[in-house]
Design a protein around this motif. Structure first.
Motif, PDB file in Angstrom:
ATOM      1  N   LEU A   8      -5.899  28.141 -33.302  1.00 16.56           N
ATOM      2  CA  LEU A   8      -7.166  28.550 -32.683  1.00 16.56           C
ATOM      3  C   LEU A   8      -8.210  27.434 -32.794  1.00 16.56           C
ATOM      4  O   LEU A   8      -8.950  27.162 -31.839  1.00 16.56           O
ATOM      5  CB  LEU A   8      -7.667  29.832 -33.366  1.00 16.56           C
ATOM      6  CG  LEU A   8      -8.936  30.441 -32.799  1.00 16.56           C
ATOM      7  CD1 LEU A   8      -8.761  30.813 -31.329  1.00 16.56           C
ATOM      8  CD2 LEU A   8      -9.345  31.679 -33.592  1.00 16.56           C
ATOM      9  N   LEU A  12     -10.149  25.727 -29.770  1.00 23.43           N
ATOM     10  CA  LEU A  12     -11.620  25.752 -29.666  1.00 23.43           C
ATOM     11  C   LEU A  12     -12.176  24.337 -29.511  1.00 23.43           C
ATOM     12  O   LEU A  12     -13.152  24.116 -28.800  1.00 23.43           O
ATOM     13  CB  LEU A  12     -12.236  26.439 -30.890  1.00 23.43           C
ATOM     14  CG  LEU A  12     -12.133  27.970 -30.919  1.00 23.43           C
ATOM     15  CD1 LEU A  12     -12.598  28.518 -32.261  1.00 23.43           C
ATOM     16  CD2 LEU A  12     -12.954  28.607 -29.798  1.00 23.43           C
ATOM     17  N   LEU A  15     -11.820  23.183 -26.060  1.00 23.72           N
ATOM     18  CA  LEU A  15     -12.776  23.827 -25.137  1.00 23.72           C
ATOM     19  C   LEU A  15     -14.076  23.046 -25.004  1.00 23.72           C
ATOM     20  O   LEU A  15     -14.802  23.203 -24.033  1.00 23.72           O
ATOM     21  CB  LEU A  15     -13.113  25.241 -25.638  1.00 23.72           C
ATOM     22  CG  LEU A  15     -12.245  26.410 -25.187  1.00 23.72           C
ATOM     23  CD1 LEU A  15     -12.776  27.696 -25.788  1.00 23.72           C
ATOM     24  CD2 LEU A  15     -12.205  26.539 -23.677  1.00 23.72           C
ATOM     25  N   LEU A  98      -9.640  28.815 -21.975  1.00 27.07           N
ATOM     26  CA  LEU A  98     -10.384  29.967 -22.495  1.00 27.07           C
ATOM     27  C   LEU A  98      -9.450  31.193 -22.588  1.00 27.07           C
ATOM     28  O   LEU A  98      -9.492  31.957 -23.550  1.00 27.07           O
ATOM     29  CB  LEU A  98     -11.582  30.270 -21.585  1.00 27.07           C
ATOM     30  CG  LEU A  98     -12.538  31.358 -22.056  1.00 27.07           C
ATOM     31  CD1 LEU A  98     -13.237  30.951 -23.345  1.00 27.07           C
ATOM     32  CD2 LEU A  98     -13.608  31.635 -20.992  1.00 27.07           C
TER      33      LEU A  98
END
Lengths: 106, 222
Positions: A8, A12, A15, A98
């Motif tokens: 994760l 992130l 992103l 996303l």
């Protein structure tokens, strides 16, 4: 060879791009769905001040994701905002990341 | 801060975009409803003009059956072709303007299907009218009312699947019922030569005003 799904944290991190800011994401998403919108429409839809929106539009224009031009809506002069092909592909790339993040979060 | 909290503002903004899209989609539906009202009024007048001046319904005329032999396709080819143009130009224009990546009319899947359905019902109405023959003119308005009702009901299902908006579904079913009852009442009360004109005009006004009033009351984007 077994490949571990990305963590994760790394997702992130991936992103973090000029789009990873809620207002800019909202602007690009709206323009992706409608191609062209008046400045005032974007402002009212996202509920932001004109100064704030101007700053975000300038950043998106700098990145080559949108174009602005003066036009007429209902016979009144308005600033019209268009999405570019760059903007579309950046948004599509961001959206799939996303989606991966949201799946990972569950 | 948890991962979901980091993305909360993103999710909020995407919800705002989704709300806008729902409303924009509803407005597009209202615009199409109003335009179909104008088309119904024009259709009613075309039918009246044909019945009044050529002695037959346009459905017969486009298949070469005229009330007056001097208006037959061989005698008046320009007029005959002009009527065909009147039928074909709006269809070709709508298809052309919606093609390509920058199509001016941005149809969704449901509207494309409704367009094909409308065209099929339009052609079916013509075939039914021609098969009934020139001596059964009282049924023409009933055919239009019945097929309009079928069209509205099927469209309500197609649009509900695509948009999930219950207002659109119930609105279209009500309009379908109105068109069928209106056709029946008009055929009973009004002389045959005025029936299609009145049917087209009244149904057209109902469609256009429902679209316009709904736009100003519940549809307009803030």
């Amino acid at each position: 060879m077994n490949q571990h799904p990305p963590s994760l944290e790394s997702l992130l991190e991936d992103l973090s791009s000029p789009i990873h800011e809620p207002v800019r994401l909202g602007v690009l998403m709206l323009l992706h769905l409608n191609s062209v919108l008046a400045f005032s429409t974007i402002q009212k839809t996202l509920g932001v001040t004109s100064g704030n929106l101007n700053t975000h539009l300038a950043r998106l224009e700098e990145e080559g994701f949108i174009n602005k031009e003066k036009g007429f809506v209902d016979l009144r002069p308005r600033t019209l905002v268009y999405i570019t092909e760059n903007g579309r592909s950046a948004l599509i790339g961001y959206s799939s990341l996303l989606k991966q993040v949201l799946i990972t979060i569950g | 801060m948890s991962s979901i909290e980091k993305l909360k503002s993103h999710i909020d903004i995407l919800e705002k975009v989704e709300n806008y899209q729902h409303k924009a989609e509803f407005n597009r539906f209202l615009l199409i409803l109003s335009i179909s009202g104008f088309i119904a009024i024009i259709g009613g007048w075309i039918s009246y003009i044909f019945n009044r001046f050529m002695g037959v319904d346009p459905a017969f005329f486009i298949f070469g059956v005229t009330g007056d032999p001097s208006l037959a396709p061989t005698q008046e080819p320009v007029m005959f072709l002009s009527v065909w143009m009147l039928y074909l130009v709006p269809i070709v224009s709508a298809i052309s303007f919606s093609m390509g990546s920058t199509g001016i009319i941005n149809w969704n899947k449901a509207y494309k299907r409704i367009g094909i359905l409308a065209l099929s019902l339009f052609m079916l109405a013509h075939i039914m009218i021609v098969l009934l023959g020139v001596n059964n003119s009282e049924f023409i308005t009933i055919i239009w009312g019945l097929l309009a009702c079928v069209g509205f009901v099927i469209s309500s299902k197609l649009l509900f699947v695509e948009t999930g908006n219950p207002k659109v579904r119930s609105g279209l079913i009500i309009l379908g019922a109105i068109s069928l009852f209106l056709a029946i009442i008009i055929v009973i009360v009004v002389p045959i030569e005025l029936a299609q004109l009145l049917f087209g005009s009244i149904l057209g006004l109902i469609l256009s005003f429902s679209g316009i009033i709904s736009y100003f009351t519940i549809g307009r984007l803030t």
